[in-house]
Scaffold this motif. Structure first.
Motif, PDB file in Angstrom:
ATOM      1  N   ALA A  75       6.521  19.103   8.037  1.00 15.35           N
ATOM      2  CA  ALA A  75       5.334  18.436   7.508  1.00 15.35           C
ATOM      3  C   ALA A  75       4.094  19.118   8.059  1.00 15.35           C
ATOM      4  N   VAL A  76       2.953  18.794   7.468  1.00 15.93           N
ATOM      5  CA  VAL A  76       1.673  19.345   7.912  1.00 15.93           C
ATOM      6  C   VAL A  76       0.764  18.200   8.318  1.00 15.93           C
ATOM      7  N   TRP A  77       0.180  18.313   9.501  1.00 16.16           N
ATOM      8  CA  TRP A  77      -0.798  17.318   9.974  1.00 16.16           C
ATOM      9  C   TRP A  77      -2.210  17.871   9.766  1.00 16.16           C
ATOM     10  N   ILE A  78      -3.077  17.056   9.158  1.00 14.68           N
ATOM     11  CA  ILE A  78      -4.473  17.415   8.918  1.00 14.68           C
ATOM     12  C   ILE A  78      -5.353  16.392   9.631  1.00 14.68           C
ATOM     13  N   PRO A  79      -6.168  16.795  10.606  1.00 13.85           N
ATOM     14  CA  PRO A  79      -7.049  15.842  11.282  1.00 13.85           C
ATOM     15  C   PRO A  79      -8.211  15.424  10.376  1.00 13.85           C
ATOM     16  N   PRO A  80      -8.891  14.338  10.703  1.00  8.48           N
ATOM     17  CA  PRO A  80     -10.007  13.868   9.877  1.00  8.48           C
ATOM     18  C   PRO A  80     -11.090  14.935   9.713  1.00  8.48           C
ATOM     19  N   GLY A  81     -11.648  14.993   8.510  1.00  8.43           N
ATOM     20  CA  GLY A  81     -12.787  15.864   8.265  1.00  8.43           C
ATOM     21  C   GLY A  81     -12.462  17.306   7.950  1.00  8.43           C
ATOM     22  N   HIS A 113     -11.603  14.297   3.870  1.00  4.63           N
ATOM     23  CA  HIS A 113     -11.825  12.855   3.924  1.00  4.63           C
ATOM     24  C   HIS A 113     -11.851  12.438   5.385  1.00  4.63           C
ATOM     25  N   GLU A 114     -12.286  11.217   5.604  1.00  2.43           N
ATOM     26  CA  GLU A 114     -12.482  10.744   6.978  1.00  2.43           C
ATOM     27  C   GLU A 114     -11.178  10.321   7.643  1.00  2.43           C
ATOM     28  N   TYR A 135       6.567  18.909  -8.212  1.00  2.00           N
ATOM     29  CA  TYR A 135       6.244  18.299  -6.923  1.00  2.00           C
ATOM     30  C   TYR A 135       7.083  17.062  -6.653  1.00  2.00           C
ATOM     31  N   SER A 136       7.628  17.005  -5.457  1.00  4.23           N
ATOM     32  CA  SER A 136       8.294  15.815  -4.955  1.00  4.23           C
ATOM     33  C   SER A 136       7.942  15.722  -3.479  1.00  4.23           C
ATOM     34  N   GLY A 137       7.149  14.724  -3.106  1.00  2.00           N
ATOM     35  CA  GLY A 137       6.711  14.686  -1.720  1.00  2.00           C
ATOM     36  C   GLY A 137       6.113  13.356  -1.304  1.00  2.00           C
ATOM     37  N   TRP A 138       5.745  13.296  -0.051  1.00  2.00           N
ATOM     38  CA  TRP A 138       5.210  12.080   0.545  1.00  2.00           C
ATOM     39  C   TRP A 138       3.937  12.400   1.319  1.00  2.00           C
ATOM     40  N   SER A 139       3.135  11.380   1.523  1.00  2.00           N
ATOM     41  CA  SER A 139       1.893  11.578   2.274  1.00  2.00           C
ATOM     42  C   SER A 139       1.520  10.283   2.988  1.00  2.00           C
ATOM     43  N   VAL A 140       0.956  10.424   4.173  1.00  2.00           N
ATOM     44  CA  VAL A 140       0.523   9.289   4.980  1.00  2.00           C
ATOM     45  C   VAL A 140      -0.927   9.520   5.401  1.00  2.00           C
ATOM     46  N   TRP A 141      -1.756   8.515   5.182  1.00  2.00           N
ATOM     47  CA  TRP A 141      -3.155   8.565   5.624  1.00  2.00           C
ATOM     48  C   TRP A 141      -3.333   7.644   6.811  1.00  2.00           C
ATOM     49  N   VAL A 142      -4.059   8.131   7.832  1.00  3.12           N
ATOM     50  CA  VAL A 142      -4.258   7.392   9.076  1.00  3.12           C
ATOM     51  C   VAL A 142      -5.754   7.227   9.306  1.00  3.12           C
ATOM     52  N   SER A 143      -6.195   6.028   9.623  1.00  7.82           N
ATOM     53  CA  SER A 143      -7.620   5.768   9.828  1.00  7.82           C
ATOM     54  C   SER A 143      -8.177   6.637  10.945  1.00  7.82           C
ATOM     55  N   ALA A 144      -9.477   6.928  10.858  1.00  8.64           N
ATOM     56  CA  ALA A 144     -10.122   7.798  11.838  1.00  8.64           C
ATOM     57  C   ALA A 144      -9.985   7.240  13.257  1.00  8.64           C
ATOM     58  N   THR A 145     -10.083   5.936  13.387  1.00  5.37           N
ATOM     59  CA  THR A 145      -9.961   5.317  14.720  1.00  5.37           C
ATOM     60  C   THR A 145      -8.583   5.558  15.316  1.00  5.37           C
ATOM     61  N   ALA A 146      -7.553   5.401  14.492  1.00 10.55           N
ATOM     62  CA  ALA A 146      -6.182   5.603  14.979  1.00 10.55           C
ATOM     63  C   ALA A 146      -5.898   7.067  15.271  1.00 10.55           C
ATOM     64  N   CYS A 147      -6.715   7.978  14.718  1.00 10.68           N
ATOM     65  CA  CYS A 147      -6.500   9.416  14.934  1.00 10.68           C
ATOM     66  C   CYS A 147      -7.024   9.902  16.280  1.00 10.68           C
ATOM     67  N   GLU A 148      -7.697   9.036  17.013  1.00 12.13           N
ATOM     68  CA  GLU A 148      -8.300   9.464  18.282  1.00 12.13           C
ATOM     69  C   GLU A 148      -7.260   9.958  19.281  1.00 12.13           C
ATOM     70  N   THR A 149      -6.033   9.476  19.159  1.00 10.08           N
ATOM     71  CA  THR A 149      -4.970   9.910  20.085  1.00 10.08           C
ATOM     72  C   THR A 149      -3.976  10.854  19.404  1.00 10.08           C
ATOM     73  N   LEU A 150      -4.307  11.324  18.195  1.00 10.89           N
ATOM     74  CA  LEU A 150      -3.432  12.238  17.460  1.00 10.89           C
ATOM     75  C   LEU A 150      -3.983  13.661  17.547  1.00 10.89           C
TER      76      LEU A 150
END
Length: 275
Positions: free
Chosen positions: A66-72, A37-38, A83-98
């Motif tokens: 945790a595991v970080w997955i960049p856009p795309g 996903h984007e 399963y017991s877990g959490w997830s956070v989605w970050v917009s593509a624009t905000a990922c430019e510095t991640l």
């Protein structure tokens, strides 16, 4: 019907917030096929091990990380147990510095608490306080220390079957020959392919998946003795020796370091898994 943790419409709409978070607890194993996903995504479990595919990586990851997955990037996961877990989605624009590559990350107590708060947010616009907490989460992702803690998974379907079974039951002490027969592979082939595909001998890989479980149990406050015997070690001394060889400290010292401070990454004192 696909079992989404969050509706794609909630994160792909032009007016979607910079960050969306969700927590899920289930009595079922979660198996998410490879997808992309984007948005960027960071996720982890609150109990149990996760097998994660991300690009060319395949890891076993404990609940303490945790595991970080960049856009795309294509990625998927399998929980070993309910399963017991959490997830956070970050917009593509905000990922430019991640981070631009998939990573296993050390997770600070601040990040965990901030994500927990974010999972209660409803869809729609964010308040000033929520926007501030969003920036805190993004900064914690930037500051999180990548660690070579994830354990490589084999690619061969027969070996992968064994690895997943051991991830679900690290304390299983069946000999390699029994595992080979169960998976329909010759013991010599199993031994040779495990080294080629993971970098570890079969016995070493099994010891390390036990250590990943041990880290989680120690972080939960269990005694060294209970952790050792519950992880399949014949005696506590053998467990302490291996733990010290791999992580550079005794399990007792590690557990004590967690008890002393909750504002530092849970495994900031640990070194990498040594081959």
């Amino acid at each position: 019907m696909k079992d989404y943790l969050i509706s794609p419409d909630c994160i792909s709409h032009p007016d979607s917030p910079v960050l969306s978070a969700v927590f899920q607890q289930s009595d079922r194993i979660r198996n998410t096929p490879d997808h992309q996903h984007e948005h960027g995504q960071i996720f982890g479990s609150t109990a149990g091990l996760l097998s994660v595919d991300a690009g060319h990586h395949r890891w076993v990851v404990p609940a303490t990380h945790a595991v970080w997955i960049p856009p795309g990037m294509y990625h998927g996961l399998l929980s070993h147990g309910p399963y017991s877990g959490w997830s956070v989605w970050v917009s593509a624009t905000a990922c430019e510095t991640l981070p631009t590559n998939a990573q296993v990350l050390s997770v600070s107590a601040l990040l965990r608490e901030a994500v927990l708060r974010a999972t209660s947010w409803r869809d729609g616009s964010r308040s000033a306080a929520q926007n501030h907490l969003t920036e805190v989460i993004l900064e914690e992702i930037r500051a999180a220390r990548p660690v070579p803690l994830g354990l490589p998974m084999p690619q061969d379907p027969r070996l992968l079957k064994i690895a997943r079974a051991l991830s679900e039951h690290p304390n299983d002490c069946s000999p390699m020959g029994s595992w080979a027969k169960w998976a329909g592979v010759a013991p010599r082939t199993l031994s040779r392919r495990f080294v080629i595909e993971t970098g570890f001998r079969f016995s070493e890989w099994r010891q390390r998946v036990r250590l990943l479980q041990a880290l989680e149990l120690l972080a939960a406050g269990q005694s060294v003795t209970n952790v050792a015997l519950g992880s399949g070690y014949e005696n506590v001394s053998a467990f302490i020796t291996l733990f010290r060889q791999v992580f550079g400290m005794t399990p007792g010292r590690y557990a004590h370091s967690i008890a002393l401070s909750s504002d530092k990454p849970a495994f900031s004192a640990l070194g990498s898994l040594k081959s």
